[in-house]
Structure formats: structure tokens, C-alpha cells
Design an enzyme around this catalytic site. Structure first.
Site, mmCIF file in Angstrom:
data_model
loop_
_atom_site.group_PDB
_atom_site.id
_atom_site.type_symbol
_atom_site.label_atom_id
_atom_site.label_comp_id
_atom_site.label_asym_id
_atom_site.label_seq_id
_atom_site.Cartn_x
_atom_site.Cartn_y
_atom_site.Cartn_z
ATOM 1 N N ASP A 28 12.698 64.083 5.676
ATOM 2 C CA ASP A 28 14.009 64.250 5.011
ATOM 3 C C ASP A 28 14.762 65.409 5.468
ATOM 4 O O ASP A 28 15.984 65.508 5.809
ATOM 5 C CB ASP A 28 13.896 64.454 3.645
ATOM 6 C CG ASP A 28 13.035 65.359 2.851
ATOM 7 O OD1 ASP A 28 12.145 65.932 3.810
ATOM 8 O OD2 ASP A 28 12.827 65.676 1.776
ATOM 9 N N ASP A 31 13.122 72.618 7.221
ATOM 10 C CA ASP A 31 13.560 73.919 6.643
ATOM 11 C C ASP A 31 12.762 75.003 7.333
ATOM 12 O O ASP A 31 13.274 75.085 8.560
ATOM 13 C CB ASP A 31 13.091 74.004 5.000
ATOM 14 C CG ASP A 31 14.025 75.116 4.203
ATOM 15 O OD1 ASP A 31 14.722 74.641 3.587
ATOM 16 O OD2 ASP A 31 13.329 76.046 4.343
HETATM 17 P P1 5GP Z 1 9.544 73.471 5.086
HETATM 18 O O1 5GP Z 1 8.111 73.202 5.283
HETATM 19 O O2 5GP Z 1 10.288 72.834 6.452
HETATM 20 O O3 5GP Z 1 10.080 74.649 4.944
HETATM 21 O O4 5GP Z 1 10.225 72.426 4.205
HETATM 22 C C1 5GP Z 1 9.889 71.243 4.010
HETATM 23 C C2 5GP Z 1 10.098 70.545 2.731
HETATM 24 O O5 5GP Z 1 10.661 71.307 1.831
HETATM 25 C C3 5GP Z 1 11.102 69.423 2.807
HETATM 26 O O6 5GP Z 1 10.195 68.103 3.019
HETATM 27 C C4 5GP Z 1 11.446 69.455 1.422
HETATM 28 O O7 5GP Z 1 10.680 68.477 0.524
HETATM 29 C C5 5GP Z 1 11.446 70.710 1.147
HETATM 30 N N1 5GP Z 1 13.009 71.135 1.161
HETATM 31 C C6 5GP Z 1 13.444 72.162 1.978
HETATM 32 N N2 5GP Z 1 14.851 72.397 1.868
HETATM 33 C C7 5GP Z 1 14.972 71.811 0.735
HETATM 34 C C8 5GP Z 1 16.429 71.434 -0.072
HETATM 35 O O8 5GP Z 1 17.419 72.080 0.293
HETATM 36 N N3 5GP Z 1 16.364 70.528 -0.984
HETATM 37 C C9 5GP Z 1 15.029 69.896 -1.433
HETATM 38 N N4 5GP Z 1 15.402 69.136 -2.551
HETATM 39 N N5 5GP Z 1 14.016 70.117 -0.709
HETATM 40 C C10 5GP Z 1 14.030 71.154 0.218
#
Ligand code: 5GP
Length: 181
Positions: free
Chosen positions: A105, A108
């Protein structure tokens, strides 16, 4: 459709409308359809929960008969004592000689994806690419390439279209962004 939504004490403003989301997914599907002539050699691995709505809309636009599988990790916010991301649903597919496309999805920081990519090292797939609906370049801390990016967005927290706040907001057809109070 309302232009603002309140969940708990937080206010979100409409950010990306469903028409735009649909156009983004059309372009991603077109690229994937033209990149793979033999869709039966492709395995889509969908990362739950957040990617469920994106994956449903994307995969309906994919021509041919790929394999579709699902994995689920706990958020890195709820890591266990060892600091590891927990896998809640694992991968049972044989990926030997397959073209793997991971459907996410949002990337980040990239921590969750990095963890999954490390795990994927143990498989004998032919190629591996990432397809993410949203990408936050301002937060990204890793170095892996992302071949299919739907849209680059700013750092603010989003909900809707699969994205949640504590389980709430996933069903919204549009994407909303946290409003500064
Ligand atoms: P990462 O490991 O890349 O920092 O984050 C991955 C996960 O964090 C994503 O798959 C998602 O579930 C959650 N996440 C990151 N940014 C957002 C955001 O802006 N909104 C929401 N609802 N979930 C996020």
C-alpha cells in the site's frame, strides 16, 4: 462525500479522490501488462492488511492468469523485544523461476519492505519487483529500488482506500490526509 473526516480526536481532509486513484491504478496495470508477456510466470505477493483494496483493483486490471498470494506482518511500531518485525501470515508458494511482484500500500521508511526482502533472499525466483500505490520519498531510509510507484506523496499520515488509523478508515473510497490542528 464529505471533504473532512474525524476519527477519534484527529481530523483528516480529502487528499486523493477515487477518480485519481483509479487513473493511477490504470497506469500501473498498463505498465505491468506490457512488461510481462507470460502472466502465468508472475506471482503477485500482496502485503496485508493495507494493500487489500489496492490489490483488488490492480489485479482486476491484470491480463492473464498470474498466481496471487498474501503475506502479513505486524507493524514495526509493535516490534517484539528482539526488535524484529513479526510475520503473521507466511508465504507458501513455490517461487522457483517465477517473476515476483510485491504489492504494497505504501512505502514509508522502507523498514517493513526491507525486512520482507531479506526473507525473500531464501527463494529462487527469477526476478523481484515492488509495486506500491504510495511512496513517501521524504521518509524513505533504505536503498532498494521500487519499480512501480503509483504516486509520491508528502510525509503526512493518510487514511482511506485501505489505509487505517487503528483499524478505522480502511473502507473509505478516497484517501484523506491528517490535518494539522
Ligand atoms: P514503513 O515500514 O515503510 O515505514 O511503513 C510501512 C507500513 O506502515 C505501511 O505498509 C503502512 O501499513 C504503514 N504506514 C506508513 N505510512 C502510513 C500512512 O501515512 N498511513 C497509514 N495508515 N499507514 C501508514
Amino acid at each position: 462525500m464529505e471533504s473532512e473526516i474525524k476519527i477519534k480526536d484527529k481530523t483528516f481532509k480529502k487528499y486523493i479522490r477515487q477518480n485519481e486513484i483509479s487513473g493511477i491504478i490504470d497506469s500501473l496495470a498498463q505498465r505491468i501488462n506490457s512488461d510481462y508477456t507470460d502472466m502465468q510466470s508472475v506471482v503477485f505477493i500482496v502485503m496485508l492488511n493495507g494493500a487489500f483494496m489496492f490489490a483488488a483493483d490492480l489485479l482486476k486490471r491484470i491480463k492473464g492468469l498470474p498466481t496471487i498470494s498474501f503475506v502479513k506482518f505486524s507493524s514495526y511500531n509493535s516490534t517484539d523485544q528482539s526488535g524484529k518485525i513479526k510475520q503473521l501470515i507466511g508465504l507458501n508458494e513455490d517461487l522457483t523461476d517465477k517473476h515476483v511482484i510485491i504489492v504494497e500500500d505504501i512505502v514509508d521508511t522502507g523498514l517493513t519492505m526491507k525486512h520482507f526482502l531479506q526473507q525473500m533472499n531464501g527463494f529462487k525466483y527469477k526476478t523481484l519487483d515492488i509495486c506500491t500505490l504510495m511512496f513517501k520519498p521524504g521518509k524513505f531510509q533504505e536503498h532498494f529500488p521500487i519499480k512501480y510507484i503509483g504516486k509520491e506523496i508528502s510525509d503526512e499520515f493518510i487514511i482511506g482506500y485501505g489505509f487505517d488509523l487503528d483499524g478505522s478508515g480502511r473502507n473509505l473510497a478516497d484517501i484523506y490526509q491528517l490535518k494539522e490542528n
